[in-house]
Scaffold this active site. Structure first.
Site, PDB file in Angstrom:
ATOM      1  N   ASP A   1       0.933  -0.841  -0.071  1.00  0.00           N
ATOM      2  CA  ASP A   1       0.205  -0.264   0.015  1.00  0.00           C
ATOM      3  C   ASP A   1       0.739   0.886   0.403  1.00  0.00           C
ATOM      4  O   ASP A   1       1.797   0.951   0.519  1.00  0.00           O
ATOM      5  CB  ASP A   1      -1.157   0.148   1.405  1.00  0.00           C
ATOM      6  CG  ASP A   1      -2.220   0.444   0.483  1.00  0.00           C
ATOM      7  OD1 ASP A   1      -2.554   1.833   0.148  1.00  0.00           O
ATOM      8  OD2 ASP A   1      -3.247   0.103   1.984  1.00  0.00           O
TER       9      ASP A   1
ATOM     10  N   ASP B   1     -10.385   2.162  -3.524  1.00  0.00           N
ATOM     11  CA  ASP B   1     -11.097   1.852  -2.445  1.00  0.00           C
ATOM     12  C   ASP B   1     -12.544   1.580  -2.453  1.00  0.00           C
ATOM     13  O   ASP B   1     -13.073   1.200  -1.449  1.00  0.00           O
ATOM     14  CB  ASP B   1     -10.347   2.639  -0.803  1.00  0.00           C
ATOM     15  CG  ASP B   1      -8.787   1.856  -0.427  1.00  0.00           C
ATOM     16  OD1 ASP B   1      -8.065   0.903  -0.973  1.00  0.00           O
ATOM     17  OD2 ASP B   1      -8.476   3.005  -0.395  1.00  0.00           O
TER      18      ASP B   1
HETATM   19  C1  DGJ Z   1      -5.316   1.656   1.775  1.00  0.00           C
HETATM   20  C2  DGJ Z   1      -6.182   0.557   0.759  1.00  0.00           C
HETATM   21  O1  DGJ Z   1      -6.928   0.985  -0.097  1.00  0.00           O
HETATM   22  C3  DGJ Z   1      -7.651   0.174   2.010  1.00  0.00           C
HETATM   23  O2  DGJ Z   1      -7.984  -1.548   0.878  1.00  0.00           O
HETATM   24  C4  DGJ Z   1      -6.930  -0.445   3.429  1.00  0.00           C
HETATM   25  O3  DGJ Z   1      -5.681  -1.171   2.944  1.00  0.00           O
HETATM   26  C5  DGJ Z   1      -6.170   0.361   4.444  1.00  0.00           C
HETATM   27  N1  DGJ Z   1      -4.967   1.093   3.026  1.00  0.00           N
HETATM   28  C6  DGJ Z   1      -5.533   0.095   4.841  1.00  0.00           C
HETATM   29  O4  DGJ Z   1      -4.547   1.138   5.761  1.00  0.00           O
END
Ligand code: DGJ
Length: 773
Positions: A509, A575
């Site tokens: 991430d 997301d």
């Molecule tokens: C952002 C990501 O896109 C989410 O899916 C998740 O992993 C969160 N970060 C976790 O902090």
């Protein structure tokens, strides 16, 4: 040695300097000035090939592949000039190539230089170019404008780069003796018709040369009068925007490395171009740092182009004697319609040796099910429910490492949190693998919370400028991986976790922008070096753990370029898991990224990011077309829901071979409320289509909907595909008569006339299975 052609008509009388060499039938070298001894840009030697040589003919080179022609003129006095990039021109004999060149020379217009100004792949003001120059930079103010003379052109055919096939590779070496610079340009025609190019600028002078930019430019015909690019934001990536191609520069910059609003593609085409028709050209920069992409009409004479490169911050690349800056690859795709343009990207990605070849495991990601609530019982119960649904991979997301009880602390300390996990991750890992699933784990390697042991010990490892820190975002800062110690710290901790646990998948991430991002050792801008260091980190971890797959996530789809995709197996597309939003997000991202690399999850009934509620059938049918996952607390789902999820997972596993190897097709349905897309198996023996009702339709029933991309002369059986076959008839409405028994029609009729479909409520979809009879 076999002389293949002559270059006697080059515009500078250089015949005495010219040597044409060819070691065999596959390589042609034109040496326009023999002294290259002082350049380190020596040609690669490990190439083998055998093919007919399409050039050069009087400095003209015609590269062809998969329906695309690229005609280049390379003269000593000018960098490569693309005379045609677009539809295949066929096998052009030498005299016709010459005629093409002659016909392309514009008459001199009033108020312009006395000779036509060439639009070269790196346009130069020294030739009279008034638009964006290909190279900018200076040597303490001097050498601000370049004039490169070509010294050598080299062409090889049917070779490989990094294991992937390349149909034609041209390397052009040039020198600006005044400015003390050399330039190597590489132009490749890939077998699927995708073109890519990059430049390498080397300082051969005594003093430092500061590089401002190195952008590649590809010409567009005057027919390209409409631009389509993409914008967006976190939770809403790839929103399309269309507008006229007018005078000036339509410039899209990303000044923060990751970018949800940055455009993955800059396209321009014939007004009204769609998925299935209308000539269209597009470029993409394969780089995960700052980028610039532009569509420009910068000359009063009207030449249009697409340009792209890395966006360098002030003073970010300063070349000492002998040092070189290499630009990222700029990919360029042409198509009659966006589907064809897109298919060339998919073909390329699938041709790479590292492209994921195994079936894409259905996964569960625990993020939206538990967030930071890492309770072993809860997580094992979720694993049980996922395994029962047929899931093959279990991904433990954020929250497992030291001090990470919420998003304010812990990033940078990549050891398992003893308080939450007294026995480490072993109990969960054992449980997950005991259920036959693979374990995946979340990291955010380029980040650090100020509230972490790492930041307390090494505040100088944070990207920062002067005596100030960048504004915090999600309570975090960017760890400057260009510091060897920082890089080694992260490498060591991740490597140890991957060695200790049976991890087969890493979600990588990246949740904040790179702003005000300076390198403390020099005080200079640090985004360029950070991008290379992040690539090196990924490469090193991949090399040490070759069985592990990686996912690129940057708060969802903030980092989805071909630079990161060279070293990751999929992206987390957004997301936002709301199936309605995903229809648009995945349509846009899917132009570049093939379905098997698009992470697409079945979320909760009510979306956590939009509050919209969707039927499971719609959520399932949306996730079905990507790399399917579940991101929902299945332990809280009803029995009926769990068995429906299991049906979707089973259908995905049954059909993923088709979905992940076939050709993506989309239609240009006249009703904007309807989106029809599908995947056709290679050979066109089978296809699956989704008919998605986004909003209420203009018509009810929708009328005959076309299903394109099939073999015109094959007869197909068309019928609804379970579990995406359920339609809730609206008020007083019925299903079309063919619905229960299917219908048999040729590919030609399906594409040209179509089939009646049921009327659907908005935010619903049905699947159709099309099989050759
Ligand atoms: C952002 C990501 O896109 C989410 O899916 C998740 O992993 C969160 N970060 C976790 O902090």
């Amino acid at each position: 040695m076999k002389l293949l052609t002559s270059i006697g008509d080059l515009d500078t009388p250089i015949s005495s300097d010219v040597e044409i060499t060819s070691t065999d039938d596959e390589e042609v070298t034109m040496t326009m000035q023999t002294d290259l001894a002082d350049t380190a840009d020596t040609a690669d030697t490990a190439e083998t090939a055998a093919a007919t040589i399409p050039g050069p003919t009087d400095g003209l080179w015609h590269l062809r592949a998969a329906g695309v022609s690229l005609v280049l003129e390379v003269a000593r006095s000018a960098l490569p000039q693309i005379l045609h990039w677009g539809a295949d021109l066929g096998d052009l004999p030498a005299d016709e190539l010459d005629a093409l060149r002659a016909a392309a020379v514009p008459p001199v217009a009033s108020g312009t230089p006395d000779a036509p100004v060439p639009l070269t792949i790196l346009p130069e003001q020294s030739a009279g170019w008034l638009g964006t120059p290909g190279v900018t930079g200076h040597r303490d103010g001097a050498d601000f404008s370049t004039r490169f003379l070509v010294e050598q052109v080299r062409l090889v055919h049917d070779v490989e780069r990094d294991g992937a096939p390349v149909a034609h590779r041209m390397t052009v070496d040039a020198r600006d003796a005044e400015a003390d610079l050399t330039l190597r340009i590489e132009i490749e025609m890939l077998p699927g018709g995708l073109v890519r190019a990059r430049g390498r600028l080397r300082n051969t002078g005594a003093a430092v040369f500061t590089v401002g930019s190195l952008d590649l430019a590809l010409p567009l015909p005057r027919e390209a009068d409409e631009i389509l690019d993409f914008t967006g934001r976190h939770l809403r990536e790839r929103s399309p925007q269309r507008h006229d191609f007018v005078a000036g520069t339509h410039l899209r910059e990303s000044r923060r490395a990751r970018s949800h609003d940055g455009t993955l593609l800059m396209t321009a085409g014939r007004r009204g171009f769609g998925y299935r028709s209308g000539e269209v050209w597009g470029v993409h920069v394969a780089w995960s740092g700052n980028t610039r992409t532009f569509a420009e009409q910068g000359m009063p004479t009207g030449e249009r182009l697409l340009g792209a490169g890395e966006l360098l911050l002030a003073g970010e690349v300063r070349l000492s004697t002998g040092q070189a800056y290499e630009s990222p690859w700029v990919y360029a795709s042409y198509g009659d319609g966006l589907d064809e343009l897109s298919h060339r990207f998919h073909t390329y990605l699938r041709s790479r040796p590292q492209h994921p070849g195994s079936p894409r495991k259905a996964l569960v990601n625990v993020w939206e099910a538990v967030y930071f609530d890492h309770d072993l019982d809860r997580l094992t119960a979720l694993a049980d429910a996922a395994a029962a649904a047929g899931v093959e991979r279990y991904v433990l997301d954020d929250g497992w490492f030291r001090g990470r009880r919420d998003d304010t602390a812990g990033l940078g300390d990549w050891t398992v949190d003893d308080d939450v996990w007294p026995e480490g991750l072993h109990p969960l890992a054992d449980h997950v693998t005991g259920l036959g699933m693979e374990l995946g784990l979340w990291f955010e390697p380029e980040m650090v919370n100020p509230d972490s042991d790492l930041a307390r010990a090494h505040p100088e490892w944070i990207l920062q400028t002067g005596n100030r820190m960048p504004p915090e975002a999600r309570h975090q800062q960017v760890l400057d991986l260009a510091h060897t110690g920082a890089w080694e710290h992260v490498y060591g901790q991740i490597d140890a976790i991957l060695a200790e646990y049976p991890i087969g998948f890493v979600k990588w991430d990246h949740n904040r922008d790179l702003v005000d991002a300076g390198h403390t050792a020099t005080g200079g801008a640090g985004v360029h070096a950070q991008t290379h260091a992040a690539y090196r980190l990924l490469d090193a971890l991949r090399a040490a753990h070759p069985h592990v797959e990686f996912e690129s996530c940057a708060g969802g789809g903030g980092r989805a370029d071909l630079g990161i995709l060279e070293r990751t197996e999929r992206i987390w597309t957004s997301d936002c898991i709301d199936a309605l939003e995903r229809q648009t997000i995945e349509a846009g991202t899917g132009l570049l990224v093939p379905p098997e690399m698009l992470g697409s999850h079945i979320g909760s009934p009510t979306s956590h990011t939009t509050g919209r509620r969707h039927e499971l059938s719609f959520r399932g049918a949306t996730a079905f077309f990507g790399h399917l996952g579940i991101e929902w607390d299945l332990t809280a789902a009803s029995e009926a829901e769990r068995s429906e999820v299991a049906r979707w997972v089973a259908a995905y596993r049954q059909h993923r071979d088709l979905l992940h190897h076939g050709r993506s097709v989309r239609t240009d349905d006249p009703d904007p409320a309807l989106r029809v897309h599908g995947v056709v198996r290679e050979g066109a023996g089978e296809a699956i289509f989704a008919v998605v009702q986004l909003t209420t339709g203009v018509w009810a029933p929708p009328g005959r909907v076309r299903l394109p991309g099939l073999d015109p002369d094959t007869t197909y059986d068309v019928r609804p595909l379970a579990p995406g076959d359920e339609v809730e008839p609206g008020h007083g409405e019925a299903l079309p008569p063919w619905w229960s028994d299917g219908v048999r029609l040729s590919g030609r009729t399906l594409a040209g006339a179509g089939v009646q479909l049921p009327h659907q409520f908005p935010e619903r979809s049905v699947l159709l299975h099309v099989t050759a009879v």
